[in-house]
Design an enzyme around this catalytic site. Sequence first.
Site, PDB file in Angstrom:
ATOM      1  N   ARG A  55      16.440  35.347  26.588  1.00  0.00           N
ATOM      2  CA  ARG A  55      16.262  35.712  27.996  1.00  0.00           C
ATOM      3  C   ARG A  55      16.268  34.469  28.891  1.00  0.00           C
ATOM      4  NH1 ARG A  55       9.991  37.560  29.061  1.00  0.00           N
ATOM      5  NH2 ARG A  55       8.967  36.164  27.590  1.00  0.00           N
ATOM      6  N   ASP A  81      11.134  27.255  17.108  1.00  0.00           N
ATOM      7  CA  ASP A  81      12.065  27.466  18.225  1.00  0.00           C
ATOM      8  C   ASP A  81      11.386  27.259  19.572  1.00  0.00           C
ATOM      9  OD1 ASP A  81      10.854  30.027  17.223  1.00  0.00           O
ATOM     10  OD2 ASP A  81      11.618  30.777  19.120  1.00  0.00           O
ATOM     11  N   ASP A 106      16.083  43.080  26.401  1.00  0.00           N
ATOM     12  CA  ASP A 106      16.943  43.225  27.582  1.00  0.00           C
ATOM     13  C   ASP A 106      17.176  41.913  28.313  1.00  0.00           C
ATOM     14  OD1 ASP A 106      14.516  42.765  28.839  1.00  0.00           O
ATOM     15  OD2 ASP A 106      14.218  44.850  29.444  1.00  0.00           O
TER      16      ASP A 106
END
Length: 531
Positions: A113, A279, A144
């Site tokens: 995102r 990460d 999303d």
Amino acid sequence: MTNFDIMQNKMKLKINNRFSTELPADPDQTNVTRQVKNACFSYVTPQIPSNPQLIHFSEEVAAMLGISNEDAQSSEFTNVFSGKELLPGSRPYSMSYAGHQFGNWAGQLGDGRAIILAEVENKEQVYTLQLKGAGMTPYSRRADGLAVLRSSIREHLCSEAMFHLGVPTTRSLSLMLTGDQVLRDVMYDGNPAYEKGAVVCRVAPSFMRFGNFELFSSQKDLITLKAIADFTIKYHFSEIKGNTAANYVALLQAVANKTREMIVHWQRVGFVHGVMNTDNMSILGLTIDYGPYGWLEDYNPNWTPNTTDREHRRYRFGNQAEIALWNLYQLANALYPLIQEAAPLEAILEAFQSQYEEEYINMMRNKLGLSTIEEEDNQLIHILTENLQLTETDMTIFFRKLGQIKKEDSVEEAFELIKESFYKIEEVVDKTYDAWMYWFTQYLNRLQQESISDVDRKVVMDQVNPKYVLRNYMSQLAIEAAEKEDYSLIEELHLLLKNPYQEQDKYQKWFAKRPDWAREKIGSSMLSCSS
């Protein structure tokens, strides 16, 4: 002349896309989730928001980029930094990387995102501009790619708060509403609800992580691994000279040093990251990816702000140095194919713990106002950290008030000065009280060995012991007000936290222990990864 031309001319943004120019791109330009091979990034276009609105921007970060306050309040600024329009000459992209999450190999992750708008140059410094919450990328997996207002407020405020605390961090330029609704399950308990969508523009020299190197090593793609390692050295560790395997050993050492420095700062101010996956570890030793973070209210080494980590507490406050080392082991494993020799890597990793402990003790000496080194300091610090856990004791208030103690104070007078830091003073009796009397006796004796005056010592202590930090309940109050379209508290906290070491009498109300209502309230105690 287009709006783009006008804006670029006004803001004097000089694009210098080093990362996307010099490193391999994903040839597949379809924006669908997939496994990406042999590429450092994928080109992607931000999702166009329906009705972007600027809520807040950092004047300091804007100035750092060469953007004036007037330009930052223009419609062009809002459109670009919400993702509605693109800077001319830019080609946005998302980075590919892998990682270990909660100690387990997760494979490819990437910017799910986050979308990098461009790298821009100002005053011979290059900054990466990244939108968080601007829509799907090939790395979004089942998500999303969007962000909500509450998490965006937390990231925007915390990035700048950490910078002014002197903690290495990414910065935040702007906070925007998108005008769209985003579905989120705040506590992952099966009760999703729609929330206001938002976008933050994050700024850093680079957003590369340990996981960038893990990805190509895991794929046995040594060509791209070498390319990104050489790129990192060229632009971010230019003091490393030559072109041999020793360069990559030196790279690990440099990253270890910066990581250790960052963790010591976290421990100094009581910050808990909450999600120290590989990460989420910056190759530049920057605090990155503000999710379920928090500051210690009471001094509790076992506290984590992350609900996902509630059971095992892997990322608890007292474990952050060990996790940093564990993550560095994963980075060393990723770099090993370029070196083909374990011994120099092992030497760096084996030295990390002792170096950290030395730097931690020195940091704690500074917090205690001790300018000289004495053998008993280790024991004095150990007893203090044990005492702080005997009953709930506010870390920030305790250390700030400690600076008011004078060498000639009695033990009782010294104790009286820090009483405000106890959440339940009625619990400080019997053995707990005796433990504190013993410690203050030792501390006052130790201060007698210092030649520095009480006044000067307080000045020094006040420079390392903040008076104000971004407590979770403060963020939550700003979020609740913003959800009612009142953004004044965002601005108040932003201004307050620009000077966290100053007294700021008009903001004295924020120098207070966590209120009882915030103890268990969602958003004010533990948070989920969607926070």
